[in-house]
Each structure stands twice: as C-alpha cells, then as structure tokens.
Design a protein around this motif. Structure first.
Motif, PDB file in Angstrom:
ATOM      1  N   GLU A   1      -6.412   2.825   3.435  1.00  0.00           N
ATOM      2  CA  GLU A   1      -6.212   1.807   4.149  1.00  0.00           C
ATOM      3  C   GLU A   1      -5.402   1.676   5.366  1.00  0.00           C
ATOM      4  OE1 GLU A   1      -6.996  -0.701   0.199  1.00  0.00           O
ATOM      5  OE2 GLU A   1      -7.193   1.078  -0.650  1.00  0.00           O
TER       6      GLU A   1
ATOM      7  N   GLN B   1      -2.720   5.523  -1.011  1.00  0.00           N
ATOM      8  CA  GLN B   1      -3.857   4.607   0.321  1.00  0.00           C
ATOM      9  C   GLN B   1      -3.647   5.293   1.633  1.00  0.00           C
ATOM     10  OE1 GLN B   1      -1.623   1.548  -2.232  1.00  0.00           O
ATOM     11  NE2 GLN B   1      -3.692   0.931  -3.189  1.00  0.00           N
TER      12      GLN B   1
ATOM     13  N   ARG C   1      -6.498   0.200   8.940  1.00  0.00           N
ATOM     14  CA  ARG C   1      -6.787  -0.862   9.125  1.00  0.00           C
ATOM     15  C   ARG C   1      -5.246  -2.487   8.797  1.00  0.00           C
ATOM     16  NH1 ARG C   1     -11.846  -2.496   5.746  1.00  0.00           N
ATOM     17  NH2 ARG C   1     -11.703  -5.122   7.008  1.00  0.00           N
ATOM     18  N   LYS C   2      -4.335  -1.756   8.097  1.00  0.00           N
ATOM     19  CA  LYS C   2      -3.238  -2.713   7.293  1.00  0.00           C
ATOM     20  C   LYS C   2      -2.049  -2.889   9.095  1.00  0.00           C
ATOM     21  CE  LYS C   2      -2.209  -3.897   3.898  1.00  0.00           C
ATOM     22  NZ  LYS C   2      -2.471  -5.377   3.508  1.00  0.00           N
TER      23      LYS C   2
ATOM     24  N   LEU D   1       0.219  -0.995   0.302  1.00  0.00           N
ATOM     25  CA  LEU D   1      -0.382   0.546  -0.199  1.00  0.00           C
ATOM     26  C   LEU D   1       0.876   1.363   0.219  1.00  0.00           C
ATOM     27  CD1 LEU D   1      -2.331  -0.635   2.854  1.00  0.00           C
ATOM     28  CD2 LEU D   1      -2.630  -0.761   0.192  1.00  0.00           C
TER      29      LEU D   1
END
Lengths: 231, 203
Positions: free
Chosen positions: A74, A71, A77-78, A66
C-alpha cells in the motif's frame, strides 16, 4: 504516535555489506521535513524505507499508520517519490500516457485512466502537454511532469530525493514554490541548504546515524560548520 | 528503426491503431510477390506523399533513414554481383517503402493505443504465465528509452573525445552496457516506487 507521522524505531539497514542506517529512531509529524548530510550518510536509504523501495533489516518503519513491512503493497499510493533524475522516472513516451499510468496505479480502470489524463493535466494548467513526447520537454518541465504524475495518485506524503540537482536557479525556485504550496507532508533530501529555511524540522544524518535534529536554522548552521571543516 | 512520436493531430493520428496495423500488414502482403520496378517506385512515391500530407515535421523524419544507406548499398552490390541490378533496386525500394510505412504508423499512434491493439495477440502468452500487460509496458519502456540511450552513447563519446581527441567507437561498448544496466536499475526503482507493473489486464 499520531496517524499522520513518519515513525522509525531503531531502524538498521545494510546495503552491499555496509551498514547504511544504524539504529535510527525518529518520529516526524511535521508537514515539512528536511534531510541533510554528506554523500553516503544514509539519506537516500532512509527515504527509500518510507516508500517500500527498501525494507529495514531490523526495527520498525510506520508511515501514516501503515507498517512498511506488513503493508508494503500500500506504500506506493501513500508515499509519492520524486527522484533526482526525471529521465529515470518517466516511463512512457508521451505525457498523457505517463499520467494515465499513475491514475491506473491509483486504482482507475485503464480506459478511464486514459480518459482522465488530460483533465488531470488541466488541473495543473498543462493540458497542452498531453500529446507531447517526453523527450522534447526541458529538464524543469520533466521534473514538473514527474511531480504531476505523483500528485495525481493523491499520496499523503511526498518524498523528493535531491530534486534540484539538474535544475537552474529560476527553475529550482519555481519548484520550491510548488513544493511549498503542496498540502501533503513533504520530506526533502537536498544539498541546497538554503532550501530548508521555511521547514519545520531538519534531520542531519552522518554515517547512518542522526547527528542532529531540530529547527532548520540551528541544524543547517551546525552542518555547514562541520562540512566546511572537512573541505 | 528509431521512430519518435509526432506531436499534434494529423488525419493519420485520428485513425484507430488497429486499422493502421491491418492496413500496414495488407500492403506488405500485397506487394511482397511483385518485382515490378514501376510498382515499387510508385509505392515509395505514394508513401512520401503520405508523409507530405502529415506536415513538415513528418517529412523531416524521413532523414532518420540515413543509417539504412549502407544496407541498401550492400543489397545493390550483391544483386549487381548476381547480374540483376534492377531486382536489387526493386528490393531496396520495397524495404524503403515498408520501413517508411511502419514508421508512419508508429509516429502517429500513441503507445497505449498501439498496445491496446496488440494486446489481444499477446493474450496466448498468458498460457506461459506472461502477463500481456507486462509485455505491453516493456515495449512502451523500450520506445521511451531509445532517445535516452542515444544521449548516453553521445555523452560517453564526448567524455572519451574530451580526453583522447578521438572517437570512442567500439571501445565504448562495455561502458555503454554498464551504464545501460544502471539506467535500467534506476527506471525499475522508479517503476516500483509507483507500485510496480500492473498485474492482470484490468480495463
């Protein structure tokens, strides 16, 4: 570059008019990465880039495929993030709500998140905590709650920014054992230099640059000599 | 009023948040027009009985009312000045009962259940671009941070006393505000690290 690595490519970052990271390039595919250095060396800033809390002024940050700029939404959550002080991290008055919030952030609808909180706690053997007010937990329990709250979001990377600072030795050992058993990639920032013995790689930052990078035994030993020379 | 959630499950925990809030509103509306001393005394006694039915930990929370004594004294003095001590007593008892009842609701209701009950009332805020969920989160955060703010004040007071031997008092206000801002900065960062404030009211 493998998909499960952290990549910093010539990253520069300024905070409050001061350059805190100065052309840092690192590729970190190891499952256990330690980050050491004096206060103000840029450790906390570096790990904040991985979660999107900070954005690089120049250069590129890629987290498990990512792009941290493109990004950014996101990233939370990663990459799970554990802070130094659990009191700064716990948002809700009771344990179950704190866990439900994480589940909701991970995409569960609200009612389902509220229902799933107790089973999620049970996976860590702490279902009896569900109704407890967070202010009644001990420091070690609060830190553990923070970790559960991050783990239920099922991140691929866990960043811990000086998590041992307020813990006594037995609690710290328990936390270290817990971290050791995690399936995720772990990035640990700590001043407790003996914590890195089983790590695959340690990066020593000094004044925003990588001073040394390699196996923990050598890097920690070199840093120790340098740090003692300052004192 | 500092209300802390009461762990465990009493019969009052089991009643849905909406019902408790409606009951609280009804009781306060019903007793508002009356100035009868026996009625108010009865209400306070009934409230204390309610606390007793919730167990010892609930009764201990009655002690949290201690900071209200000065207010009651001032109210009584004002009414005595007007020549109606009895009315003053009625007013104080009414406030006492209502605060205790409101506290009974907050100490037996989880924040998320409370917010679910209140969120429909917040919905008009969406017209002004304010997400009801964000307001609900802000309230939860406030409740969560109250014990932290007390601890912060205590630690400032301790540092002051350690170096002066005196209580800090009002002198701590400015550092307290600065520390509070720092605390809110840290909390905001932690919230962002977990993806920030949820948008919309997904259920």
């Amino acid at each position: 570059m493998s998909d499960a690595s952290l990549l910093l490519d010539n990253v520069t970052l300024a905070r409050g008019g001061r350059t805190v990271l100065d052309g840092v390039s690192l590729e970190l595919p190891e499952r256990r990465v330690g980050l050491i250095g004096n206060n103000g060396s840029g450790k906390s800033s570096l790990v904040r880039l991985l979660n999107g809390l900070l954005t690089a002024d120049a250069g590129r940050v890629v987290v498990h495929g990512l792009d941290a700029k493109e990004q950014a939404a996101e990233l939370p959550r990663k990459v799970g993030f554990i802070f130094q002080n659990p009191d700064h991290q716990i948002i809700f008055p009771t344990v179950a709500e704190e866990i439900a919030f994480s589940l909701e952030q991970a995409g569960l609808p609200r009612r389902e998140a509220a229902r799933e909180a107790v089973p999620a706690l049970a996976r860590f053997g702490r279902e009896h905590w569900a109704e407890r007010p967070v202010h009644a937990l001990s420091e070690g329990e609060k830190q553990f709650l923070c970790i559960i709250a991050v783990l239920v979001m099922e991140p691929a990377v866990i960043v811990l920014d000086e998590p041992f600072s307020s813990l006594d030795l037995p609690t710290r050992r328990r936390l270290e054992a817990l971290i050791a058993g995690l399936p995720q990639q772990v990035v640990l920032v700590a001043h407790e230099l003996d914590a890195f013995a089983a790590y695959e790689r340690v990066v020593w930052l000094h004044e925003g640059r990588v001073a040394m990078d390699g196996a923990p035994a050598e890097v920690v030993a070199a840093y120790r000599v340098f740090a003692e020379s300052l004192g | 009023m500092i209300s802390l959630y009461l762990p465990g499950r009493t019969w009052l925990h089991a009643i849905p948040a909406g019902w408790k809030l409606i009951a609280l509103a009804l009781v306060s509306l019903t007793v508002a027009p009356f100035d009868s001393l026996p009625l108010m005394a009865g209400l306070v006694l009934a409230t204390l009985a309610l606390y007793a039915s919730l167990g010892r930990a609930a009764l201990a929370q009655v002690a949290l009312l201690r900071p209200m004594w000065p207010l009651f004294l001032i109210l009584l003095a004002l009414h005595a000045w007007n020549g109606d001590v009895l009315l003053g007593l009625v007013v104080c008892l009414r406030i006492l009962a209502m605060v205790l009842l409101a506290n009974a609701v907050t100490m037996t209701t989880r924040m998320d259940a409370m917010m679910d009950a209140v969120e429909p009332l917040l919905r008009p805020l969406a017209l002004f671009g304010v997400a009801p969920r964000a307001v609900a989160l802000a309230v939860a955060l406030m409740i969560r941070l109250i014990p932290l703010l007390f601890a912060l004040w205590e630690s400032l007071n301790e540092s002051y006393r350690a170096r002066t031997g005196r209580r800090g008092g009002w002198r701590l206000l400015a550092p307290f505000c600065i520390q509070t801002l720092r605390l809110s900065h840290h909390t905001a960062e932690a919230l962002a690290a977990r993806g920030g404030v949820p948008r919309g009211s997904r259920r």
